[in-house]
Design a protein around this motif. Structure first.
Motif, PDB file in Angstrom:
ATOM      1  N   ASN A   1      45.230  30.567  45.237  1.00  0.00           N
ATOM      2  CA  ASN A   1      43.883  31.137  45.273  1.00  0.00           C
ATOM      3  C   ASN A   1      43.978  32.587  45.734  1.00  0.00           C
ATOM      4  O   ASN A   1      44.780  32.914  46.606  1.00  0.00           O
ATOM      5  N   ARG A   2      43.158  33.428  45.126  1.00  0.00           N
ATOM      6  CA  ARG A   2      43.279  34.874  45.315  1.00  0.00           C
ATOM      7  C   ARG A   2      41.976  35.492  45.807  1.00  0.00           C
ATOM      8  O   ARG A   2      40.908  35.171  45.290  1.00  0.00           O
ATOM      9  N   LEU A   3      42.127  36.380  46.782  1.00  0.00           N
ATOM     10  CA  LEU A   3      41.007  37.216  47.200  1.00  0.00           C
ATOM     11  C   LEU A   3      41.341  38.618  46.730  1.00  0.00           C
ATOM     12  O   LEU A   3      42.361  39.191  47.122  1.00  0.00           O
TER      13      LEU A   3
ATOM     14  N   TYR B   1      39.825  40.954  37.759  1.00  0.00           N
ATOM     15  CA  TYR B   1      40.903  40.098  37.245  1.00  0.00           C
ATOM     16  C   TYR B   1      40.376  38.742  36.783  1.00  0.00           C
ATOM     17  O   TYR B   1      40.891  38.163  35.825  1.00  0.00           O
ATOM     18  N   ASP B   2      39.337  38.247  37.451  1.00  0.00           N
ATOM     19  CA  ASP B   2      38.773  36.955  37.031  1.00  0.00           C
ATOM     20  C   ASP B   2      38.161  37.050  35.626  1.00  0.00           C
ATOM     21  O   ASP B   2      38.125  36.072  34.886  1.00  0.00           O
ATOM     22  N   ARG B   3      37.685  38.224  35.271  1.00  0.00           N
ATOM     23  CA  ARG B   3      37.155  38.407  33.913  1.00  0.00           C
ATOM     24  C   ARG B   3      38.279  38.637  32.908  1.00  0.00           C
ATOM     25  O   ARG B   3      38.172  38.258  31.759  1.00  0.00           O
TER      26      ARG B   3
ATOM     27  N   PRO C   1      33.774  29.283  41.362  1.00  0.00           N
ATOM     28  CA  PRO C   1      33.955  28.676  40.028  1.00  0.00           C
ATOM     29  C   PRO C   1      34.638  29.617  39.031  1.00  0.00           C
ATOM     30  O   PRO C   1      35.316  29.163  38.111  1.00  0.00           O
ATOM     31  N   HIS C   2      34.490  30.933  39.211  1.00  0.00           N
ATOM     32  CA  HIS C   2      35.057  31.912  38.264  1.00  0.00           C
ATOM     33  C   HIS C   2      36.474  32.335  38.653  1.00  0.00           C
ATOM     34  O   HIS C   2      37.124  33.055  37.910  1.00  0.00           O
ATOM     35  N   ASP C   3      36.933  31.945  39.860  1.00  0.00           N
ATOM     36  CA  ASP C   3      38.229  32.438  40.334  1.00  0.00           C
ATOM     37  C   ASP C   3      39.388  31.798  39.581  1.00  0.00           C
ATOM     38  O   ASP C   3      39.474  30.586  39.461  1.00  0.00           O
ATOM     39  N   ILE C   4      40.296  32.637  39.099  1.00  0.00           N
ATOM     40  CA  ILE C   4      41.471  32.162  38.358  1.00  0.00           C
ATOM     41  C   ILE C   4      42.662  32.122  39.323  1.00  0.00           C
ATOM     42  O   ILE C   4      43.002  33.146  39.915  1.00  0.00           O
TER      43      ILE C   4
END
Ligand code: ATP
Ligand code: MG
Length: 192
Positions: free
Chosen positions: A133-135, A142-144, A172-175
């Motif tokens: 998981n990334r912050l 980057y999520d887009r 929900p959008h986090d890759i």
């Protein structure tokens, strides 16, 4: 201030507190691990960020990729659309300061890449947990971008050990990342 903002500030402070020599030494170790990493060895076209604000350095990585005849793609930040534009990088001399002071190729020499041409992505960030998981910096760039990759293309974060935290709750959008490479180890996020 919300929890994510506090964590972002805390880790960014730790990262920018490092001495330049420390950043260079750790970045060299990360490059050494990367060179022994199969997805890196096999990739023909690699997307990699240009470091700023004390991120893991990438100049030496880019030179290494060029030395093996590989293609390098860098992200150009398009603020209005909150998106990353993938652009080929052929020479450091083509770069000028762009959005947020991050280097980007001059508009005239820009050759836009197809995200489907990318074999491997090296992702920057502020903090990561071992699950991948990334912050990031808080805009979702980057999520887009990452969902446009071919399925199976590995997303590899480059980070210092001090950027690892016990838990980041993804939205929900986090890759998530597949691997994280630090100055000490290669973390396979699937194992956590
Ligand atoms: N794929 C997406 N589609 C639409 N909106 C998105 C998408 N990804 C992220 N966002 C929006 O962007 C905002 C910021 O996302 P987030 O907090 O995950 O940023 P970040 O991952 O830390 O930043 P960055 O990736 O730019 O470094 C969120 O409010 C989210 O709603
Ligand atoms: Mg995110």
């Amino acid at each position: 201030m919300d929890e994510k903002k506090i964590l972002r500030k805390e880790i960014l402070n730790k990262r920018t507190d490092q001495l330049p020599a420390e950043i260079i030494a750790k970045s060299d170790k990360i490059l050494a691990l990367l060179k022994a990493f199969q997805p890196y060895q096999q990739a023909r076209t690699v997307m990699v960020y240009l470091d700023f604000r004390g991120e893991v350095r990438t100049r030496e990585i880019i030179k290494d990729l060029w030395a093996y005849g590989k293609k390098v793609i860098i992200p150009v930040t398009v603020l209005l659309e909150k998106k990353l534009l993938p652009v080929y990088l052929k020479d450091f001399g083509d770069l000028v300061e762009g959005t947020y002071g991050i280097l980007e190729p001059k508009a005239e020499t820009r050759e836009i890449a197809d995200p489907k041409a990318i074999d491997l992505v090296l992702v920057p960030g502020v903090a990561f947990d071992l699950k991948g998981n990334r912050l990031g910096y808080g805009a979702g760039f980057y999520d887009r971008f990452l969902p446009q990759l071919r399925p199976g293309v590995k997303k590899v974060a480059l980070a210092f050990e001090l950027q690892l935290v016990p838990k980041i709750t993804p939205g929900p959008h986090d890759i998530p990342m597949d691997y994280i490479i630090t100055e000490e180890r290669i973390i396979n996020c699937r194992l956590y």
